[in-house]
Motif scaffolding. Structure first.
Motif, mmCIF file in Angstrom:
data_model
loop_
_atom_site.group_PDB
_atom_site.id
_atom_site.type_symbol
_atom_site.label_atom_id
_atom_site.label_comp_id
_atom_site.label_asym_id
_atom_site.label_seq_id
_atom_site.Cartn_x
_atom_site.Cartn_y
_atom_site.Cartn_z
ATOM 1 N N GLY A 43 0.828 -1.196 0.000
ATOM 2 C CA GLY A 43 0.000 0.000 0.000
ATOM 3 C C GLY A 43 0.863 1.247 0.000
ATOM 4 O O GLY A 43 1.948 1.260 -0.558
ATOM 5 N N PRO A 47 2.256 3.244 -4.965
ATOM 6 C CA PRO A 47 1.654 2.385 -6.002
ATOM 7 C C PRO A 47 0.334 2.884 -6.584
ATOM 8 O O PRO A 47 -0.164 2.279 -7.517
ATOM 9 C CB PRO A 47 1.434 1.046 -5.278
ATOM 10 C CG PRO A 47 1.904 1.191 -3.905
ATOM 11 C CD PRO A 47 2.153 2.628 -3.642
ATOM 12 N N ASP A 72 0.906 -6.142 3.038
ATOM 13 C CA ASP A 72 0.724 -5.666 4.406
ATOM 14 C C ASP A 72 -0.554 -4.846 4.510
ATOM 15 O O ASP A 72 -1.149 -4.470 3.505
ATOM 16 C CB ASP A 72 1.938 -4.857 4.892
ATOM 17 C CG ASP A 72 2.080 -3.538 4.167
ATOM 18 O OD1 ASP A 72 1.594 -3.411 3.027
ATOM 19 O OD2 ASP A 72 2.688 -2.620 4.748
ATOM 20 N N ARG A 74 -2.723 -1.895 7.179
ATOM 21 C CA ARG A 74 -2.873 -1.101 8.390
ATOM 22 C C ARG A 74 -4.189 -1.533 9.018
ATOM 23 O O ARG A 74 -5.177 -1.713 8.323
ATOM 24 C CB ARG A 74 -2.933 0.383 8.032
ATOM 25 C CG ARG A 74 -1.650 0.911 7.396
ATOM 26 C CD ARG A 74 -1.868 1.298 5.949
ATOM 27 N NE ARG A 74 -0.624 1.735 5.299
ATOM 28 C CZ ARG A 74 -0.331 2.998 5.098
ATOM 29 N NH1 ARG A 74 -1.152 3.944 5.481
ATOM 30 N NH2 ARG A 74 0.788 3.314 4.504
ATOM 31 N N GLY A 146 9.451 2.928 2.908
ATOM 32 C CA GLY A 146 8.948 4.066 3.685
ATOM 33 C C GLY A 146 10.062 5.064 3.986
ATOM 34 O O GLY A 146 11.243 4.707 3.958
ATOM 35 N N HIS A 150 11.115 1.487 6.418
ATOM 36 C CA HIS A 150 10.372 0.226 6.505
ATOM 37 C C HIS A 150 10.025 -0.283 5.118
ATOM 38 O O HIS A 150 9.963 0.473 4.151
ATOM 39 C CB HIS A 150 9.124 0.354 7.384
ATOM 40 C CG HIS A 150 7.975 1.082 6.771
ATOM 41 N ND1 HIS A 150 7.771 2.440 6.909
ATOM 42 C CD2 HIS A 150 6.949 0.638 6.017
ATOM 43 C CE1 HIS A 150 6.670 2.787 6.274
ATOM 44 N NE2 HIS A 150 6.153 1.717 5.718
ATOM 45 N N ALA A 152 7.296 -3.440 3.398
ATOM 46 C CA ALA A 152 6.085 -4.139 3.824
ATOM 47 C C ALA A 152 5.674 -3.437 5.123
ATOM 48 O O ALA A 152 5.771 -2.214 5.196
ATOM 49 C CB ALA A 152 6.333 -5.630 3.990
ATOM 50 N N ARG A 180 -0.317 -3.169 12.522
ATOM 51 C CA ARG A 180 -0.176 -3.596 11.127
ATOM 52 C C ARG A 180 -0.163 -5.109 11.034
ATOM 53 O O ARG A 180 0.120 -5.804 12.017
ATOM 54 C CB ARG A 180 1.163 -3.094 10.539
ATOM 55 C CG ARG A 180 1.447 -1.624 10.731
ATOM 56 C CD ARG A 180 0.639 -0.790 9.767
ATOM 57 N NE ARG A 180 0.811 0.624 10.028
ATOM 58 C CZ ARG A 180 1.450 1.461 9.198
ATOM 59 N NH1 ARG A 180 1.979 1.019 8.086
ATOM 60 N NH2 ARG A 180 1.520 2.742 9.483
ATOM 61 N N LYS A 203 12.185 10.446 -1.013
ATOM 62 C CA LYS A 203 12.828 9.168 -0.707
ATOM 63 C C LYS A 203 14.338 9.211 -0.915
ATOM 64 O O LYS A 203 15.034 8.221 -0.683
ATOM 65 C CB LYS A 203 12.228 8.058 -1.581
ATOM 66 C CG LYS A 203 10.755 7.802 -1.368
ATOM 67 C CD LYS A 203 10.513 6.959 -0.120
ATOM 68 C CE LYS A 203 9.103 7.046 0.404
ATOM 69 N NZ LYS A 203 8.123 6.359 -0.388
HETATM 70 C C1 6PG Z 1 2.331 0.510 4.088
HETATM 71 C C2 6PG Z 1 2.974 0.073 2.825
HETATM 72 C C3 6PG Z 1 4.442 0.318 2.912
HETATM 73 C C4 6PG Z 1 4.791 1.234 1.783
HETATM 74 C C5 6PG Z 1 5.786 2.256 2.244
HETATM 75 C C6 6PG Z 1 5.956 3.368 1.234
HETATM 76 O O1 6PG Z 1 1.218 0.084 4.341
HETATM 77 O O2 6PG Z 1 2.927 1.318 4.797
HETATM 78 O O3 6PG Z 1 2.586 -1.106 2.295
HETATM 79 O O4 6PG Z 1 5.252 -0.764 3.010
HETATM 80 O O5 6PG Z 1 5.262 0.535 0.688
HETATM 81 O O6 6PG Z 1 5.321 2.818 3.432
HETATM 82 O O7 6PG Z 1 4.812 4.118 1.251
HETATM 83 P P1 6PG Z 1 4.659 5.473 0.491
HETATM 84 O O8 6PG Z 1 4.601 5.117 -0.942
HETATM 85 O O9 6PG Z 1 3.373 6.050 0.986
HETATM 86 O O10 6PG Z 1 5.835 6.280 0.860
#
Ligand code: 6PG
Length: 243
Positions: A43, A47, A72, A74, A146, A150, A152, A180, A203
């Motif tokens: 998520g 994407p 994954d 939330r 992230g 992070h 997943a 999560r 990033k």
């Molecule tokens: C989640 C995602 C996570 C995501 C990164 C990047 O639920 O947090 O699956 O793993 O890939 O957090 O997220 P952004 O694209 O929003 O920076």
């Protein structure tokens, strides 16, 4: 090459186009080989453009034989904007013809309770994976990175997700929503193909950090993403690389 793996880089729009095409090729190959394509999606915001592209531009995409899983989630109801499944549904599933039984959201909410340890929703999900996905090896896993490093929902410093078993974990994020559910890295590493999508100048810093850090999975979970050599591809846009 990035951290010894293949890398595709381009401006965001073309990068997304390439990734969409690579997913479609992987789908066609898998279906030819096994009759089915098991796709696991992350998520977050990155994407979203991919989901939109897949729903608009890939008319030949074999959705009928695709099974869609979550990397994954939330622990919020699917109706909330934070919900990974909610976003996949809104930006992708509502626009393509994928059989209802092929859609596998993570069971984050049951009996009005969210990701409850006693509820064992994570174990149910792991059982579904082991029952439906051959050798629990997904055909394609899409990951992100992230800002805090992070991937997943495995957060830096949380070794249980990096080592250990091929399973589905309940994890905790330093950011809200805290609770999560996540595939463990050993499970992700069984996949036939893994893509890590990194978009935007936000990033740049984390990418620089992890690329300079020693490649011990202890600190950065992303270093624990080690499928069979040749199966991992980074998709990084110019904004991130060049800042
Ligand atoms: C989640 C995602 C996570 C995501 C990164 C990047 O639920 O947090 O699956 O793993 O890939 O957090 O997220 P952004 O694209 O929003 O920076």
């Amino acid at each position: 090459s990035f951290l010894g793996n293949s890398m595709v880089s381009d401006w965001a729009e073309s990068l997304i186009q390439t990734l969409g095409r690579d997913i479609q090729n992987a789908a066609e190959e898998s279906i030819k080989r096994s009759g089915v394509f098991h796709l696991a999606l992350s998520g977050g915001s990155s994407p979203l453009a991919l989901f939109q592209r897949l729903s608009r531009h890939h008319h030949g995409f074999p959705w009928k034989h695709t099974h869609l899983w979550l990397v994954d989630e939330r622990c919020v109801p699917f109706t909330e904007s934070d919900s990974n499944f909610g976003n996949i549904e809104k930006h992708l599933l509502q626009h393509v013809r994928i059989p209802y039984v092929n859609i596998h959201p993570m069971p984050v909410q049951r009996n009005q309770r969210l990701c409850d340890i006693e509820d064992m929703g994570n174990q149910t999900y792991a059982e579904d994976i082991f029952a439906l996905v051959g050798n629990a090896s997904f055909d394609f896993v899409l990951l992100g990175l992230g800002n805090d490093g992070h991937t997943a929902s495995i957060f830096p410093g949380k070794e249980d997700g990096i080592y250990g078993r091929s399973t589905v974990l309940l994890t905790e994020s330093p950011q809200k929503p805290h609770q999560r559910m996540s595939l463990s890295l050993p499970l992700i590493n069984k996949a036939q193909k893994v893509a890590i999508l990194v978009l935007g100048k936000g990033k740049h810093e984390i990418l620089t950090l992890i690329s300079r850090a020693e490649k011990t999975p202890k600190k950065w979970p992303i270093h624990g993403v080690n499928p069979t050599p040749g199966k991992l591809v980074w998709y990084i846009d110019y904004e991130t690389l060049l800042r």
